[in-house]
Design an enzyme around this catalytic site. Structure first.
Site, short mmCIF file in Angstrom:
data_model
loop_
_atom_site.label_atom_id
_atom_site.label_comp_id
_atom_site.label_asym_id
_atom_site.label_seq_id
_atom_site.Cartn_x
_atom_site.Cartn_y
_atom_site.Cartn_z
N TYR A 4 0.81 -1.20 0.00
CA TYR A 4 0.00 0.00 0.00
C TYR A 4 0.86 1.27 0.00
CZ TYR A 4 -4.25 2.63 0.91
OH TYR A 4 -5.30 3.48 0.83
N GLU B 82 2.42 6.35 -7.04
CA GLU B 82 1.37 7.18 -7.64
C GLU B 82 1.65 8.66 -7.44
OE1 GLU B 82 -2.43 5.80 -6.14
OE2 GLU B 82 -1.82 3.72 -6.43
#
Lengths: 308, 242
Positions: free
Chosen positions: B164, B171
């Site tokens: 995660y 990103e």
């Protein structure tokens, strides 16, 4: 007259929070809430949810103790609804924002547009018209809140005021920014378009007001009765023949008019979002009407005649 | 944020083996869907490994898996339909948000801004997504067949600890890398004056997207941690029994 004993338990922990003895059989839940408030001053009646079952529905303030399915020792469960705020306060706050904010953009207060435009006015007359319409709309809402509407519930959760104000104030600022912008482009079809839009807007404003008056007259002052609304002598209410919530229908119409008048995409977005929300509310209201009244007119749709 | 977030939709419902209100046809379809998606992301994984071995460097591996990445990540939009129709008991809004944020990164950032395609940050999030999705889709496949190996369940609720943050970092760095090019070219932006009286600055929008990670990432991360305790909690119970 035999008195009741009332014990109030926490719905989650089942702890005994309060014990009331010698309660009159004709005491209402509202009165019991007041008594509970005395022993727990932080839980004013508006934030108390009293139920017969820990997971059940809230009892109404008007419910009378002896008419409830309880023995002479009644057990109720309590849930804290959280901090509450009155509907009137919320409405006044959420509607005053757009009124003031739009005017700030209209008068081109500093730090919004480039400094050379500070305190200037638009050269397009439709911009002045739009300001008048927008301001009229929110003034009407404020006055209706103070003098027309009769609210079923006194309060709503406190967090709603932040959510609602963000929505109203945010959209008002977004729309006002473009309409009052120095680079604003007036409607393509000019006067024709603006005139048509104004007629639609005014027609729907009057319509919306007529519905609010009709709904107010259904309910005597201070009461919470619910009745089926019907068309009155006022032609603007004849739409009740086809629609359950014509106030929302007219509101949609007003904003469609304003969209056409300003030819502004953000206004179209605001109209669409409002329409979606009002449709959800209208469907809910329509469903409650159908559930509550056996003889509810079958021809009616929630918000758009025959369609939705 | 999209990395492990895609796992939370099922997690939010305690990962009940979903067999309640759908027929055998829907069950068969879902099994096929999840098998195909598992296979698809395996293809991407293999593609990445092969390209790395062939080139000997991490640089520019995006191009070797660009097409399957776009195909399978976009295909995941079907999952929104599954929720809407009711064959999967998850929230349409939550699933929609998760899938669309992935699709946004794939198309509106990585595909649209060519200059970031060679950035290492792209490899970072693609790797995180690939591992996550292989585990997630095989988890669903086995759950549907009522034969979930503990290893898969454990992997799903443990790997996210690393995947995660890894995905989120990739990103954010990618969006950040795209900013100067978006500003220079005015990509996807609309300026005044125009007849719709509307404007949109994609550069500012991307900055807002980056800022939105701040409140959203911790919420989703801690949600997964809580789900892990619920689903895997009994492991600690076994050791207590000793």
């Amino acid at each position: 007259m035999k008195h009741y004993e009332v014990e109030i338990l926490d719905a989650k922990t089942k702890d005994k929070l309060c014990f009331l003895d010698k309660v009159e059989p004709n005491a209402t839940i509202g009165e019991i809430k007041s008594m509970f408030h005395k022993s727990h001053p932080q839980w004013y009646p508006a934030r108390q949810s009293i139920r017969l079952d820990p997971k059940g529905k809230s009892l109404k303030d008007e419910d009378v103790l002896q008419h409830l399915p309880v023995g002479t020792t009644a057990t109720f469960y309590f849930r804290d609804l959280g901090a509450q705020i009155s509907w009137v306060t919320v409405f006044l706050t959420e509607y005053t924002g757009p009124l003031v904010i739009y005017l700030m953009f209209y008068f081109r207060v500093p730090f919004i547009y480039a400094p050379k435009y500070d305190f200037t006015t638009s050269k397009h007359w439709v911009v002045h018209l739009a300001c008048m319409c927008h301001s009229f709309h929110y003034m009407k809402r404020l006055l209706e809140t103070l003098f027309v509407h009769r609210f079923s519930h006194g309060t709503m959760p406190l967090r709603n005021i932040f959510k609602n104000c963000t929505y109203y104030w945010g959209f008002a600022a977004w729309m006002a920014y473009y309409i009052n912008h120095p680079l604003y482009t007036p409607p393509i079809y000019g006067e024709q378009q603006i005139r048509l839009a104004l007629i639609i807007f005014l027609f729907c404003q009057i319509g919306n007001f007529s519905i609010h008056i009709a709904l107010r007259n259904l309910r005597p002052p201070g009461s919470k009765t619910r009745k089926i609304p019907y068309p009155t002598k006022n032609p603007f209410t004849w739409i009740f023949l086809l629609v359950s919530c014509p106030n929302y229908t007219y509101e949609l119409g007003s904003w469609l008019g304003f969209t056409v008048m300003t030819q502004c995409l953000p206004v179209a977005f605001f109209t669409m979002v409002g329409f979606i929300q009002m449709t959800v509310w209208a469907k809910g209201k329509h469903r409650s009407y159908l559930k509550e009244f056996r003889d509810y007119p079958p021809l009616r749709s929630p918000i758009l005649p025959f369609v939705l | 944020m999209s990395a492990a977030a895609a796992g939370t939709s099922k997690a939010a419902h305690g990962d009940v083996a979903p067999k309640k209100r759908r027929g055998p046809g829907a069950l068969a379809y879902l099994v096929i869907y999840n098998v195909v998606m598992t296979a698809g992301w395996l293809v991407i994984a293999v593609g990445l490994v092969r390209a790395y071995l062939a080139r000997g460097s991490y640089h520019g591996l995006y191009y070797s898996i660009e097409k399957p990445l776009k195909f399978f990540q976009t295909g995941a939009m079907l999952e929104i339909l599954h929720c809407a129709v009711g064959i999967v008991p998850s929230s349409v809004v939550l699933t929609g948000f998760q899938v669309m944020s992935r699709v946004f990164l794939t198309w509106a950032v990585t595909h649209s801004v060519r200059e970031v395609q060679s950035e290492d940050s792209v490899l970072l999030f693609v790797t995180a997504w690939t591992v996550t999705e292989i585990i997630r889709y095989s988890f669903y496949t086995f759950s549907l067949l009522n034969h979930l190996p503990f290893l898969i369940k454990w992997a799903r609720y443990t790997f996210f600890f690393v995947l995660y943050p890894m995905g989120v970092t990739g990103e954010l760095l990618t969006i950040y890398a795209a900013l100067p090019y978006v500003q220079k070219t005015g990509l996807y932006s609309v300026t005044l004056p125009n007849k719709y009286n509307f404007s949109f600055d994609y550069h500012s929008f991307l900055i807002l997207v980056m800022i939105s990670y701040i409140p959203l990432f911790p919420q989703l991360y801690f949600h997964m941690i809580r789900q892990r305790k619920k689903v895997l909690g009994h492991i600690e119970d076994y050791s207590k029994v000793e």
